[in-house]
Enzyme design. Structure first.
Site, PDB file in Angstrom:
ATOM      1  N   ASN A  70      12.259 -13.864  26.268  1.00  0.00           N
ATOM      2  CA  ASN A  70      13.401 -13.000  27.503  1.00  0.00           C
ATOM      3  C   ASN A  70      12.951 -13.211  28.962  1.00  0.00           C
ATOM      4  O   ASN A  70      11.567 -13.110  29.407  1.00  0.00           O
ATOM      5  CB  ASN A  70      13.037 -11.642  27.035  1.00  0.00           C
ATOM      6  CG  ASN A  70      13.252 -11.237  28.231  1.00  0.00           C
ATOM      7  OD1 ASN A  70      14.576 -10.639  29.389  1.00  0.00           O
ATOM      8  ND2 ASN A  70      12.945  -9.242  28.184  1.00  0.00           N
ATOM      9  N   TRP A  71      13.953 -13.762  29.039  1.00  0.00           N
ATOM     10  CA  TRP A  71      13.312 -15.128  31.027  1.00  0.00           C
ATOM     11  C   TRP A  71      13.649 -13.481  31.842  1.00  0.00           C
ATOM     12  O   TRP A  71      13.273 -13.926  32.933  1.00  0.00           O
ATOM     13  CB  TRP A  71      14.801 -15.489  30.695  1.00  0.00           C
ATOM     14  CG  TRP A  71      14.267 -17.235  30.122  1.00  0.00           C
ATOM     15  CD1 TRP A  71      13.426 -17.085  29.027  1.00  0.00           C
ATOM     16  CD2 TRP A  71      14.850 -17.807  30.688  1.00  0.00           C
ATOM     17  NE1 TRP A  71      13.781 -18.590  29.013  1.00  0.00           N
ATOM     18  CE2 TRP A  71      14.402 -19.206  29.400  1.00  0.00           C
ATOM     19  CE3 TRP A  71      16.590 -18.458  31.568  1.00  0.00           C
ATOM     20  CZ2 TRP A  71      15.183 -20.473  29.104  1.00  0.00           C
ATOM     21  CZ3 TRP A  71      16.765 -19.818  30.849  1.00  0.00           C
ATOM     22  CH2 TRP A  71      16.249 -21.106  30.199  1.00  0.00           C
ATOM     23  N   LYS A  72      14.265 -11.965  32.033  1.00  0.00           N
ATOM     24  CA  LYS A  72      14.429 -11.004  32.260  1.00  0.00           C
ATOM     25  C   LYS A  72      15.332 -11.968  33.827  1.00  0.00           C
ATOM     26  O   LYS A  72      16.334 -12.933  33.296  1.00  0.00           O
ATOM     27  CB  LYS A  72      13.026 -10.923  32.697  1.00  0.00           C
ATOM     28  CG  LYS A  72      12.267 -10.306  31.851  1.00  0.00           C
ATOM     29  CD  LYS A  72      11.086  -8.887  32.396  1.00  0.00           C
ATOM     30  CE  LYS A  72      10.515  -9.225  31.073  1.00  0.00           C
ATOM     31  NZ  LYS A  72       9.338  -8.149  31.243  1.00  0.00           N
ATOM     32  N   HIS A 122      16.001  -2.822  25.483  1.00  0.00           N
ATOM     33  CA  HIS A 122      14.913  -3.085  25.979  1.00  0.00           C
ATOM     34  C   HIS A 122      14.440  -2.258  26.946  1.00  0.00           C
ATOM     35  O   HIS A 122      14.828  -1.321  27.278  1.00  0.00           O
ATOM     36  CB  HIS A 122      14.927  -4.687  27.371  1.00  0.00           C
ATOM     37  CG  HIS A 122      13.913  -5.082  27.115  1.00  0.00           C
ATOM     38  ND1 HIS A 122      13.648  -4.749  28.869  1.00  0.00           N
ATOM     39  CD2 HIS A 122      12.710  -5.818  26.831  1.00  0.00           C
ATOM     40  CE1 HIS A 122      11.564  -5.804  28.949  1.00  0.00           C
ATOM     41  NE2 HIS A 122      11.437  -6.563  27.603  1.00  0.00           N
ATOM     42  N   GLU A 165      13.212  -2.155  30.073  1.00  0.00           N
ATOM     43  CA  GLU A 165      13.701  -2.064  31.009  1.00  0.00           C
ATOM     44  C   GLU A 165      14.479  -1.076  31.595  1.00  0.00           C
ATOM     45  O   GLU A 165      15.435  -1.165  32.432  1.00  0.00           O
ATOM     46  CB  GLU A 165      13.459  -3.217  31.972  1.00  0.00           C
ATOM     47  CG  GLU A 165      11.662  -3.947  31.937  1.00  0.00           C
ATOM     48  CD  GLU A 165      11.972  -5.143  31.781  1.00  0.00           C
ATOM     49  OE1 GLU A 165      12.107  -6.111  31.661  1.00  0.00           O
ATOM     50  OE2 GLU A 165      10.245  -5.641  31.826  1.00  0.00           O
ATOM     51  N   GLU A 196       7.702  -3.236  21.546  1.00  0.00           N
ATOM     52  CA  GLU A 196       7.131  -3.533  22.084  1.00  0.00           C
ATOM     53  C   GLU A 196       6.673  -2.058  22.921  1.00  0.00           C
ATOM     54  O   GLU A 196       6.891  -1.787  23.478  1.00  0.00           O
ATOM     55  CB  GLU A 196       7.880  -4.194  23.449  1.00  0.00           C
ATOM     56  CG  GLU A 196       9.063  -5.112  22.723  1.00  0.00           C
ATOM     57  CD  GLU A 196       9.365  -6.006  24.170  1.00  0.00           C
ATOM     58  OE1 GLU A 196       8.945  -7.232  24.381  1.00  0.00           O
ATOM     59  OE2 GLU A 196      10.363  -5.995  24.403  1.00  0.00           O
ATOM     60  N   GLY A 217       4.427  -6.787  31.001  1.00  0.00           N
ATOM     61  CA  GLY A 217       4.272  -7.681  32.226  1.00  0.00           C
ATOM     62  C   GLY A 217       3.101  -7.249  32.709  1.00  0.00           C
ATOM     63  O   GLY A 217       3.238  -6.803  33.831  1.00  0.00           O
ATOM     64  N   SER A 270       3.052  -8.675  26.677  1.00  0.00           N
ATOM     65  CA  SER A 270       1.642  -9.861  27.736  1.00  0.00           C
ATOM     66  C   SER A 270       1.343 -10.566  26.089  1.00  0.00           C
ATOM     67  O   SER A 270      -0.240 -10.789  26.285  1.00  0.00           O
ATOM     68  CB  SER A 270       0.466  -9.305  28.475  1.00  0.00           C
ATOM     69  OG  SER A 270       1.041  -8.106  29.132  1.00  0.00           O
ATOM     70  N   GLY A 273       8.313 -12.464  27.259  1.00  0.00           N
ATOM     71  CA  GLY A 273       7.960 -12.086  28.829  1.00  0.00           C
ATOM     72  C   GLY A 273       7.369 -13.666  29.661  1.00  0.00           C
ATOM     73  O   GLY A 273       8.110 -14.327  29.570  1.00  0.00           O
ATOM     74  N   GLY A 274       7.022 -12.838  30.381  1.00  0.00           N
ATOM     75  CA  GLY A 274       6.584 -13.818  31.306  1.00  0.00           C
ATOM     76  C   GLY A 274       5.892 -15.355  30.925  1.00  0.00           C
ATOM     77  O   GLY A 274       5.852 -16.519  31.457  1.00  0.00           O
TER      78      GLY A 274
HETATM   79  C1  PEP Z   1       9.247  -8.049  27.968  1.00  0.00           C
HETATM   80  O1  PEP Z   1      10.023  -8.176  28.529  1.00  0.00           O
HETATM   81  O2  PEP Z   1       9.552  -8.344  26.479  1.00  0.00           O
HETATM   82  C2  PEP Z   1       7.960  -9.298  27.096  1.00  0.00           C
HETATM   83  C3  PEP Z   1       7.175  -9.039  26.313  1.00  0.00           C
HETATM   84  O3  PEP Z   1       7.451  -9.137  28.204  1.00  0.00           O
HETATM   85  P1  PEP Z   1       5.579  -9.535  28.661  1.00  0.00           P
HETATM   86  O4  PEP Z   1       5.516 -10.411  27.918  1.00  0.00           O
HETATM   87  O5  PEP Z   1       6.048 -10.769  30.126  1.00  0.00           O
HETATM   88  O6  PEP Z   1       4.660  -8.341  28.489  1.00  0.00           O
END
Ligand code: PEP
Length: 257
Positions: free
Chosen positions: A9-11, A102, A104, A174, A180, A220, A241-242
């Protein structure tokens, strides 16, 4: 047998040029390491901003097991919704997946369970595979309400689907406190919730549907901890994500089954 998936997930990150470079690096890795030869034979997805979607979907199209998806879609077919993007538009790029719910989107954009049910419906109507996100915030976990919270999200967002429709959905658990933050759910915490989700799917539908549902962990997850998370019986991969923004890290995660 349910599918293993590693999804990035590049956000709201990367310029178009940077996104095309990243997707090309991932594509090169997958070409050199055919997914069917890797442990778990995972499918690899890139959930990109809309700007990148056509290029990334085209780039992925000729590689078995590599795909693209959008991070959101609108509830309506089309019309006067300035700035929004419809499921049909997403499908027309060649992308075949869409994130729904998601955390967010839920927290910053006020997406309710009812809206997410509508998004799931329109995604399926346009033959997009919804990757439906659920998860509790820290206060809810501390109050030991996390199972109830996730159950309600799934009941309202998904459990009104027919068995055939539900079979097309992927779930991503999640925990919001892990997204994040650098704080990952322990493999045991992830397994406990994934097993619970599978149990309630079995109660709502049946054991075959439950067994065949892909349930991803997100929060994470990175190149260092993916293997121990993916080793758990009910963890079928990750929504990343990251760590999906660096090709080396993401490709290490792809190899972590
Ligand atoms: C996400 O955005 O779905 C996510 C899991 O982010 P991160 O891996 O950065 O926690």
């Amino acid at each position: 047998m349910r599918k293993k998936i590693v999804a990035g997930n590049w956000k709201m990150n990367l310029t178009l040029e940077e996104g095309i470079k990243l997707s090309s690096e991932i594509k090169d890795f997958v070409k050199n390491n055919p997914l069917d030869n890797l442990p778990g034979k995972p499918e690899v997805l890139m959930f990109t901003p809309f700007i990148h979607l056509t290029a990334v979907a085209e780039n992925a199209a000729d590689v078995q097991g590599l795909g693209a998806g959008a991070q959101n879609c609108h509830t309506e077919e089309k019309g006067a919704f300035t700035g929004e993007t419809s499921a049909a538009m997403i499908k027309s790029t060649g992308a075949e997946n869409v994130l729904v719910g998601h955390s967010e989107r839920r927290s910053y954009f006020g997406e309710t369970d009812q809206v997410l049910a509508q998004k799931t419906e329109i995604a399926l109507k346009h033959a997009l595979r919804p990757v439906f996100c659920c998860g509790e915030v820290l206060d809810e976990r501390n109050a030991e309400k996390h199972f109830d919270v996730v159950k309600e999200q799934l009941e309202k967002g998904l459990f009104w689907l027919s068995e055939d429709e539900f079979a097309k959905v992927v779930i991503a658990y999640e925990p919001v406190w892990a997204i994040g933050t650098g704080v990952t759910a322990s493999p045991e915490q992830a397994q406990e919730m994934h097993a619970y989700i599978r149990k309630i799917i079995g109660e709502k539908y049946n054991a075959t549907v439950a067994n065949n549902t892909t349930i991803l962990y997100g929060g994470s997850c990175n190149a260092k901890n993916a293997a121990e998370l993916f080793a758990k019986e009910d963890v079928d991969g990750g929504l990343i994500g990251g760590a999906s923004l660096k090709a080396d890290d993401f490709c290490t995660i792809i190899k972590s089954f």
